[in-house]
Design an enzyme around this catalytic site. Structure first.
Site, PDB file in Angstrom:
ATOM      1  N   GLU A 294       0.825  -1.213   0.000  1.00 59.84           N
ATOM      2  CA  GLU A 294       0.000   0.000   0.000  1.00 59.84           C
ATOM      3  C   GLU A 294       0.858   1.262   0.000  1.00 59.84           C
ATOM      4  O   GLU A 294       0.434   2.297  -0.497  1.00 59.84           O
ATOM      5  CB  GLU A 294      -0.943   0.016   1.217  1.00 59.84           C
ATOM      6  N   HIS A 323       8.982 -26.571   0.131  1.00 59.44           N
ATOM      7  CA  HIS A 323       8.346 -27.711  -0.529  1.00 59.44           C
ATOM      8  C   HIS A 323       7.167 -27.277  -1.382  1.00 59.44           C
ATOM      9  O   HIS A 323       6.311 -28.083  -1.727  1.00 59.44           O
ATOM     10  CB  HIS A 323       7.914 -28.731   0.530  1.00 59.44           C
ATOM     11  N   LYS A 437     -13.508   0.814  -2.093  1.00 54.69           N
ATOM     12  CA  LYS A 437     -14.393   1.030  -0.936  1.00 54.69           C
ATOM     13  C   LYS A 437     -15.678   1.702  -1.393  1.00 54.69           C
ATOM     14  O   LYS A 437     -16.779   1.302  -1.022  1.00 54.69           O
ATOM     15  CB  LYS A 437     -13.700   1.934   0.096  1.00 54.69           C
TER      16      LYS A 437
HETATM   17  O1  PA5 Z   1      -3.263   1.178   5.927  1.00 54.31           O
HETATM   18  C1  PA5 Z   1      -4.376   1.642   5.719  1.00 54.31           C
HETATM   19  O2  PA5 Z   1      -4.606   2.858   5.771  1.00 54.31           O
HETATM   20  C2  PA5 Z   1      -5.557   0.722   5.401  1.00 54.31           C
HETATM   21  O3  PA5 Z   1      -5.154  -0.587   5.279  1.00 54.31           O
HETATM   22  C3  PA5 Z   1      -6.599   0.808   6.501  1.00 54.31           C
HETATM   23  O4  PA5 Z   1      -6.017   0.426   7.712  1.00 54.31           O
HETATM   24  C4  PA5 Z   1      -7.798  -0.092   6.189  1.00 54.31           C
HETATM   25  O5  PA5 Z   1      -8.347   0.227   4.955  1.00 54.31           O
HETATM   26  C5  PA5 Z   1      -8.861   0.052   7.270  1.00 54.31           C
HETATM   27  O6  PA5 Z   1      -9.234   1.395   7.415  1.00 54.31           O
HETATM   28  P1  PA5 Z   1      -9.940   1.925   8.699  1.00 54.31           P
HETATM   29  O7  PA5 Z   1      -9.015   1.780   9.850  1.00 54.31           O
HETATM   30  O8  PA5 Z   1     -10.244   3.351   8.403  1.00 54.31           O
HETATM   31  O9  PA5 Z   1     -11.187   1.117   8.895  1.00 54.31           O
END
Ligand code: PA5
Length: 468
Positions: A294, A323, A437
Site C-alpha cells: 500500500e 516444498h 471502498k
Molecule cells: O493502511 C491503511 O490505511 C488501510 O489498510 C486501513 O487500515 C484499512 O483500509 C482500514 O481502514 P480503517 O481503519 O479506516 O477502517
C-alpha cells in the site's frame, strides 16, 4: 534486551553474485550518495511533525491509558475480539503470532490473558461460526472495534452485528462495558456512535495511517490485554529509531535495505519475497506485505508524473514453502529479491529422537535439535539460491521477543519511508483502495454513490456469452 536486530547483505553483492546480478562497490557508493540526503530529510520531516508514526514509541500517555483500561477489563474479560481490517488488524495478528504461544487460545493454564481473536474478514460462514460459539459467553467478551476512518464497510458491518447482539442480550450496558472503539480522536462515524452510546474509546493519533499504526493504541491495546510486554516492545522500537536515524548510509540498516530493494526493482527484480524461518515471525511477513504494497504501489510520483511503480511483496514461510515455492524461486525467472528472517536462539527447542532400528538412514538426524535443522534448512536454501545467482538478504534475530519485534517493526516502517523517498512517491496515501471502498458502498445501496453504481453495473454483470 540490548541485542540488536541486524541486516546481513553480503549475498546481494557482486562479490557473491557477479556483476550482472550483484551490486558492485560503485553501485553501492552511488546508492549511498542518493540515499544519505534522504535520511537527513526524513530526520527533518520528523522534527516538523510530518511523520508522526516515528514518535509512537515515545507516547507514554497512551501506554498508561491502555494499561489502565486493560486493568479495568481484565478481571471479567475471558474473550477479547478485534474487529478491523488492513492496518487495523494485521499488526495485531502479527504481534499475537510472534509473542504469544501457538496454543494460546487453547492452553487455559498457561495463557496470560483472555482468548484472542481478530476478525479481518466478513465471510458469513467464518464470522457466523464464531458468533454461534461466543453467544452464551457474551458477558465475558470484549470487542475492540478498530477503524481510523470509522466508515470501512467491513468493520462497520461486523460492528453492527455485534451491536445488535449486545444490545439485545445485555442491553445498553453491554455496549458500554463490552465494547472499546479505537478510532480518530475527533471525527468519523465510529467516534460519533461512541459519543452517543457512551462507548469507551482509544485514539489513533492524527497523521498515523493504518499500516503505520501497530505501535499506537491500534496494536498496543490488544497486546497488553494478552500479556505482551509493550514497554519492551516500544523500547526495541526506540532502540531501532536511533540506528535508522544515522545519516551514515553504511551504518543504517533501513537505508541499506531500502536502497537494495530500490536497486533491484530498477534491475528487473520487482518481486520482494519475505521468508521467515520461524513460525512466530510468519505474520510479520503478512504485516510487511501490506506495508510495502500500500505504501509503494503508486500510479503517480511526487512530481505528478504517471509512473506505476511498486515492488510486489510476497510472503513465504520456511521451511514449509521450500516444498511449495522453491522450485520456482530457483529455476523460474530471476526477478525476485529474497529477505530471510532467521532466529539464533528459539524460545524452546526439541531434540529429535533416535531412528527406528530398521531406518539407519535417518540416524544422522537423531539427537539433533529441531532449531538446528530449521536453521540448516535456511542456510541450505540461501546457498541453493546463491548457486542460481538469486540475491538474498537476512534479518537476524538473536531471539524472537518483544524487544526484537519492536526493532523489526520500526526498521521496516522506516525502510518503507526511505524506499518511497528513493522512488519519489508518497508512502502515506492509498488512493486506489478508496475506489474499491466506494464501489462497495455503491453496490450495497448507499445513495451517495448512485452514479457510481450505474457505471459499475454494466461492467460487472455476468455476460452468458462468455460463460463456459
Ligand atoms: O493502511 C491503511 O490505511 C488501510 O489498510 C486501513 O487500515 C484499512 O483500509 C482500514 O481502514 P480503517 O481503519 O479506516 O477502517
Amino acid at each position: 534486551m540490548s541485542q540488536k536486530l541486524r541486516l546481513y547483505y553480503k549475498n546481494v553483492t557482486a562479490g557473491r553474485l557477479g556483476a550482472e546480478q550483484g551490486i558492485t562497490q560503485e553501485q553501492f557508493k552511488a546508492l549511498a550518495q542518493q540515499t544519505e540526503p534522504l535520511i537527513g530529510q526524513f530526520n527533518n520531516d520528523r522534527k516538523e511533525g510530518k511523520t508522526p508514526y516515528r514518535d509512537l514509541p515515545y507516547d507514554r500517555k497512551t501506554v498508561q491509558q491502555i494499561k489502565l483500561l486493560s486493568e479495568q477489563l481484565k478481571s471479567r474479560c475471558n474473550i477479547f475480539v478485534i474487529l478491523g481490517i488492513g492496518g487495523s488488524a494485521l499488526g495485531n495478528i502479527a504481534l499475537h503470532t510472534a509473542l504469544n504461544s501457538y496454543m494460546y487460545n487453547l492452553d487455559d493454564a498457561r495463557r496470560a490473558g483472555p482468548r484472542f481473536f481478530v476478525f479481518d474478514n466478513i465471510d458469513p460462514v467464518q464470522f457466523g461460526s464464531f458468533l454461534d460459539w461466543v453467544g452464551d459467553k457474551l458477558k465475558g467478551t470484549v470487542f475492540n472495534v478498530i477503524s481510523k476512518s470509522g466508515r470501512t464497510a467491513e468493520t462497520a458491518s461486523q460492528f453492527m452485528i455485534i451491536h445488535q447482539m449486545l444490545a439485545k442480550r445485555l442491553g445498553p450496558k453491554g455496549l458500554q462495558e463490552n465494547v472499546i472503539a479505537t478510532t480518530d480522536p475527533q471525527q468519523g462515524i465510529l467516534r460519533r456512535i461512541a459519543r452517543q452510546e457512551n462507548i469507551r474509546c482509544l485514539d489513533i493519533p492524527d497523521g498515523v495511517g493504518g499500516r503505520f499504526s501497530v505501535l499506537s493504541s491500534v496494536g498496543l491495546f490488544g497486546a497488553v490485554m494478552c500479556g505482551i510486554d509493550i514497554d519492551t516492545l516500544l523500547a526495541g522500537a526506540r532502540d531501532m529509531d536511533s540506528t535508522v536515524s544515522d545519516t551514515d548510509f553504511f551504518k543504517n540498516p533501513a537505508a541499506i535495505n531500502a536502497a537494495i530493494n530500490y536497486h533491484y526493482y530498477n534491475h528487473g527484480k520487482r518481486i520482494s519475497v519475505m521468508m521467515p524461518y520461524s513460525y512466530a515471525l510468519k505474520d510479520l511477513a503478512d504485516w510487511y506485505r501490506q506495508l510495502w504494497a500500500e505504501s509503494l504501489g503508486k500510479a503517480n510520483n511526487l512530481a505528478g508524473s504517471e509512473v506505476h511503480i511498486g515492488p510486489t511483496p510476497v510472503k513465504a514461510l520456511g521451511v514449509t514453502d521450500q516444498h511449495s515455492q522453491l522450485q520456482l524461486y530457483r529455476e523460474g525467472p530471476n526477478d525476485k529479491l529474497f529477505t530471510f528472517l532467521q532466529v539464533s536462539e528459539f524460545a524452546r527447542d526439541l531434540t529429535i529422537g533416535p531412528a527406528p532400528d530398521c531406518a539407519g538412514e535417518l540416524a544422522f538426524l537423531a539427537n539433533n535439535n529441531l532449531s538446528s535443522l530449521l536453521n540448516s534448512e535456511k542456510l541450505a536454501t540461501e546457498y541453493a539460491l546463491l548457486q542460481d545467482k538469486r540475491p538474498t538478504l537476512t534479518v537476524l534475530f538473536d531471539q524472537v521477543d518483544a524487544y526484537s519485534v519492536g526493532q523489526f517493526i520500526y526498521l521496516f516502517e522506516v525502510t518503507t519511508s526511505l524506499a518511497a523517498g528513493l522512488f519519489r512517491i508518497n508512502a502515506y496515501d492509498q488512493p486506489a483502495v478508496e475506489l474499491g471502498k466506494q464501489a462497495a458502498f455503491a453496490l450495497m445501496g448507499n445513495s451517495e454513490y448512485n452514479k457510481l453504481k450505474e457505471q459499475i453495473q454494466p461492467l460487472t454483470e455476468l455476460d452468458e456469452a462468455f460463460m463456459v
